[in-house]
Write a protein that holds these residues in place. Structure first.
Motif, mmCIF file in Angstrom:
data_model
loop_
_atom_site.group_PDB
_atom_site.id
_atom_site.type_symbol
_atom_site.label_atom_id
_atom_site.label_comp_id
_atom_site.label_asym_id
_atom_site.label_seq_id
_atom_site.Cartn_x
_atom_site.Cartn_y
_atom_site.Cartn_z
ATOM 1 N N GLN A 79 0.809 -1.223 0.000
ATOM 2 C CA GLN A 79 0.000 0.000 0.000
ATOM 3 C C GLN A 79 0.843 1.275 0.000
ATOM 4 O O GLN A 79 0.307 2.375 0.014
ATOM 5 N N ALA A 80 2.146 1.123 -0.002
ATOM 6 C CA ALA A 80 3.039 2.269 0.118
ATOM 7 C C ALA A 80 3.059 3.133 -1.148
ATOM 8 O O ALA A 80 2.988 2.627 -2.262
ATOM 9 N N ARG A 81 3.164 4.439 -0.962
ATOM 10 C CA ARG A 81 3.245 5.385 -2.081
ATOM 11 C C ARG A 81 4.519 5.172 -2.900
ATOM 12 O O ARG A 81 4.569 5.485 -4.074
ATOM 13 N N CYS A 82 5.550 4.643 -2.271
ATOM 14 C CA CYS A 82 6.828 4.447 -2.968
ATOM 15 C C CYS A 82 6.818 3.218 -3.863
ATOM 16 O O CYS A 82 7.715 3.055 -4.695
ATOM 17 N N ARG A 83 5.829 2.388 -3.727
ATOM 18 C CA ARG A 83 5.770 1.155 -4.508
ATOM 19 C C ARG A 83 5.835 1.483 -6.004
ATOM 20 O O ARG A 83 5.079 2.286 -6.518
ATOM 21 N N ILE A 98 6.687 12.583 -0.925
ATOM 22 C CA ILE A 98 5.989 11.359 -1.330
ATOM 23 C C ILE A 98 5.500 10.623 -0.097
ATOM 24 O O ILE A 98 4.357 10.172 -0.026
ATOM 25 N N CYS A 99 6.350 10.520 0.895
ATOM 26 C CA CYS A 99 5.991 9.828 2.139
ATOM 27 C C CYS A 99 4.842 10.513 2.874
ATOM 28 O O CYS A 99 4.035 9.835 3.526
ATOM 29 N N ALA A 100 4.769 11.823 2.787
ATOM 30 C CA ALA A 100 3.790 12.579 3.572
ATOM 31 C C ALA A 100 2.349 12.129 3.343
ATOM 32 O O ALA A 100 1.532 12.173 4.260
ATOM 33 N N SER A 101 2.045 11.666 2.150
ATOM 34 C CA SER A 101 0.669 11.240 1.867
ATOM 35 C C SER A 101 0.528 9.717 1.851
ATOM 36 O O SER A 101 -0.470 9.190 1.373
ATOM 37 N N CYS A 102 1.502 9.026 2.385
ATOM 38 C CA CYS A 102 1.496 7.565 2.354
ATOM 39 C C CYS A 102 0.593 6.997 3.441
ATOM 40 O O CYS A 102 0.712 7.378 4.609
ATOM 41 N N PRO A 103 -0.283 6.062 3.091
ATOM 42 C CA PRO A 103 -1.190 5.487 4.089
ATOM 43 C C PRO A 103 -0.499 4.552 5.086
ATOM 44 O O PRO A 103 -1.087 4.225 6.109
ATOM 45 N N VAL A 104 0.728 4.146 4.807
ATOM 46 C CA VAL A 104 1.433 3.240 5.715
ATOM 47 C C VAL A 104 2.710 3.884 6.276
ATOM 48 O O VAL A 104 3.655 3.188 6.655
ATOM 49 N N LEU A 105 2.699 5.190 6.365
ATOM 50 C CA LEU A 105 3.856 5.939 6.841
ATOM 51 C C LEU A 105 4.352 5.436 8.196
ATOM 52 O O LEU A 105 5.537 5.168 8.371
ATOM 53 N N SER A 106 3.468 5.294 9.149
ATOM 54 C CA SER A 106 3.898 4.880 10.493
ATOM 55 C C SER A 106 4.436 3.456 10.499
ATOM 56 O O SER A 106 5.399 3.155 11.197
ATOM 57 N N ARG A 107 3.847 2.580 9.705
ATOM 58 C CA ARG A 107 4.334 1.193 9.639
ATOM 59 C C ARG A 107 5.719 1.148 8.997
ATOM 60 O O ARG A 107 6.588 0.382 9.417
ATOM 61 N N CYS A 108 5.933 1.972 8.003
ATOM 62 C CA CYS A 108 7.233 2.065 7.341
ATOM 63 C C CYS A 108 8.293 2.558 8.326
ATOM 64 O O CYS A 108 9.399 2.003 8.391
ATOM 65 N N LEU A 109 7.961 3.567 9.095
ATOM 66 C CA LEU A 109 8.897 4.079 10.090
ATOM 67 C C LEU A 109 9.184 3.013 11.139
ATOM 68 O O LEU A 109 10.337 2.812 11.534
ATOM 69 N N TYR A 157 20.312 3.676 5.912
ATOM 70 C CA TYR A 157 20.307 4.492 4.695
ATOM 71 C C TYR A 157 18.879 4.769 4.244
ATOM 72 O O TYR A 157 17.961 4.008 4.533
ATOM 73 N N GLY A 158 18.722 5.835 3.500
ATOM 74 C CA GLY A 158 17.468 6.115 2.816
ATOM 75 C C GLY A 158 16.398 6.759 3.674
ATOM 76 O O GLY A 158 16.497 6.846 4.889
ATOM 77 N N ILE A 159 15.379 7.222 2.976
ATOM 78 C CA ILE A 159 14.212 7.800 3.619
ATOM 79 C C ILE A 159 13.212 6.673 3.848
ATOM 80 O O ILE A 159 12.803 5.985 2.913
ATOM 81 N N TRP A 160 12.873 6.462 5.078
ATOM 82 C CA TRP A 160 11.888 5.455 5.486
ATOM 83 C C TRP A 160 10.931 6.135 6.456
ATOM 84 O O TRP A 160 11.360 6.843 7.369
ATOM 85 N N GLY A 161 9.648 5.950 6.260
ATOM 86 C CA GLY A 161 8.684 6.559 7.170
ATOM 87 C C GLY A 161 8.789 8.065 7.225
ATOM 88 O O GLY A 161 8.491 8.688 8.236
ATOM 89 N N GLY A 162 9.231 8.660 6.122
ATOM 90 C CA GLY A 162 9.332 10.109 6.048
ATOM 91 C C GLY A 162 10.499 10.696 6.818
ATOM 92 O O GLY A 162 10.536 11.901 7.065
#
Length: 92
Positions: free
Chosen positions: A14-18, A46-57, A67-72
């Motif tokens: 469900q991630a926006r980055c998919r 991109i992360c800001a509007s992601c429905p699974v932001l907290s799960r990603c973080l 490394y990288g941007i995870w969970g914004g």
């Protein structure tokens, strides 16, 4: 509950980055200063509007992703978050 590393990755579907190139969320060693900040901010938008932001973080913190941007959040922001959270916990 934390500690489910690698087991519950359905959230990623469900991630926006998919489907986006990973280079959007990872900078190379040559990105410095304003260029790095702009690159990271683009990923964070991109992360800001992601429905699974907290799960990603949560995943990034559990996995200690270096490394990288995870969970914004950029690696240094995640490290600061971990530091603050550890500082508030008791050792008992």
């Amino acid at each position: 509950m934390r500690g489910s590393l690698g087991h519950d990755r359905e959230w990623h579907l469900q991630a926006r980055c998919r489907g986006l190139p990973s280079a959007v969320f990872f900078t190379d060693d040559h990105h410095r200063g304003r260029r790095r900040v702009d690159h990271e901010n683009n990923a964070k938008r991109i992360c800001a509007s992601c429905p699974v932001l907290s799960r990603c973080l949560e995943y990034a913190l559990d996995a200690q992703e270096p490394y990288g941007i995870w969970g914004g959040m950029a690696p240094r922001e995640r490290a600061a978050l971990v530091h603050v959270n550890r500082g508030g916990r008791s050792s008992a």
